[in-house]
Design an enzyme around this catalytic site. Structure first.
Site, PDB file in Angstrom:
ATOM      1  N   VAL A   1       1.506   6.974   0.459  1.00  0.00           N
ATOM      2  CA  VAL A   1       0.715   5.962   1.156  1.00  0.00           C
ATOM      3  C   VAL A   1      -0.670   5.954   0.522  1.00  0.00           C
ATOM      4  O   VAL A   1      -1.218   7.012   0.213  1.00  0.00           O
ATOM      5  CB  VAL A   1       0.602   6.303   2.660  1.00  0.00           C
ATOM      6  CG1 VAL A   1      -0.332   5.346   3.370  1.00  0.00           C
ATOM      7  CG2 VAL A   1       1.976   6.292   3.304  1.00  0.00           C
ATOM      8  N   CYS A   2      -1.224   4.774   0.326  1.00  0.00           N
ATOM      9  CA  CYS A   2      -2.568   4.645  -0.218  1.00  0.00           C
ATOM     10  C   CYS A   2      -3.513   5.516   0.616  1.00  0.00           C
ATOM     11  O   CYS A   2      -3.715   5.270   1.800  1.00  0.00           O
ATOM     12  CB  CYS A   2      -3.010   3.179  -0.167  1.00  0.00           C
ATOM     13  SG  CYS A   2      -4.587   2.881  -0.942  1.00  0.00           S
ATOM     14  N   LEU A   3      -4.048   6.552  -0.004  1.00  0.00           N
ATOM     15  CA  LEU A   3      -4.838   7.532   0.730  1.00  0.00           C
ATOM     16  C   LEU A   3      -6.091   6.952   1.355  1.00  0.00           C
ATOM     17  O   LEU A   3      -6.545   7.426   2.383  1.00  0.00           O
ATOM     18  CB  LEU A   3      -5.213   8.698  -0.190  1.00  0.00           C
ATOM     19  CG  LEU A   3      -4.045   9.562  -0.640  1.00  0.00           C
ATOM     20  CD1 LEU A   3      -4.525  10.628  -1.612  1.00  0.00           C
ATOM     21  CD2 LEU A   3      -3.371  10.214   0.551  1.00  0.00           C
TER      22      LEU A   3
ATOM     23  N   ASN B   1       0.799  -1.228   0.000  1.00  0.00           N
ATOM     24  CA  ASN B   1       0.000   0.000   0.000  1.00  0.00           C
ATOM     25  C   ASN B   1       0.830   1.275   0.000  1.00  0.00           C
ATOM     26  O   ASN B   1       0.322   2.351   0.305  1.00  0.00           O
ATOM     27  CB  ASN B   1      -0.959  -0.003   1.191  1.00  0.00           C
ATOM     28  CG  ASN B   1      -1.777  -1.270   1.258  1.00  0.00           C
ATOM     29  OD1 ASN B   1      -1.620  -2.065   2.178  1.00  0.00           O
ATOM     30  ND2 ASN B   1      -2.614  -1.504   0.264  1.00  0.00           N
TER      31      ASN B   1
END
Length: 184
Positions: free
Chosen positions: A84-86, A76
């Site tokens: 970072v994967c929101l 992620n």
């Protein structure tokens, strides 16, 4: 109710008074770096990352933007940008949370419980689903290569040029090499 700028100041002060090392990027209080240690009982244990935090104008009503400066192997987290994967933060963010929560709850949870079904790093996600042991070994290799405490002190580009300089200084140990022309 306090204004977002007051809340930003309070949350930042609370983070600075905690055990985290915080480095301001500029004079404002919206961008800064935080040194983050990998959680115990995870393959990230022993790693130290420099995390870039950017607070939006609407903070705390809108979640902070989080990115890893030094490399991390994680489904992620985008390997190149460190983003970072929101969804991880945005879906669960609430104004009740503060910056300390990001480093004591959100990031440790992200590292302890990766979500390979919503990857930013497809290779890491595929390896994690195919061979968990090989995935954890790759995570540890990245920690040893990119997440030593000294790696969190400098961005990867800066570190490589520092390494070159230190090697040159070791090769040329005479004091004469370090002495230059005297400034008038």
């Amino acid at each position: 109710m306090s204004s977002p700028s007051k809340r930003r100041e309070m949350d930042l002060m609370k983070l600075m008074m905690s055990d985290y090392k915080v480095e301001m990027i500029n004079d404002g209080m919206q961008e800064f770096y935080v040194h983050f240690n990998g959680p115990t009982d995870s393959p990230y244990h022993g790693g130290v990352w420099k995390i870039r935090v950017e607070l939006p104008d609407a903070y705390p009503y809108k979640s902070p933007s989080i990115g890893f400066i030094n490399k991390i192997y994680h489904p992620n987290v985008d390997e190149m940008s460190g983003s970072v994967c929101l969804d991880v933060i945005n879906q669960t963010w609430s104004p009740m949370f503060d910056l300390v929560n990001v480093f004591e709850v959100f990031l440790p949870q992200l590292l302890l419980y990766p979500n390979p079904s919503d990857p930013l790093n497809g290779e890491a996600a595929a390896l994690m689903m195919r061979d968990r042991t090989a995935y954890e070994q790759r995570v540890k290799e990245y920690c040893e290569k990119y997440a030593k405490p000294e790696d969190a002190g400098a961005a990867p580009e800066e570190k490589s040029s520092d390494d070159e300089m230190s090697e040159d200084e070791e090769d040329d140990s005479s004091d004469e090499a370090m002495v230059g022309p005297v400034d008038p």
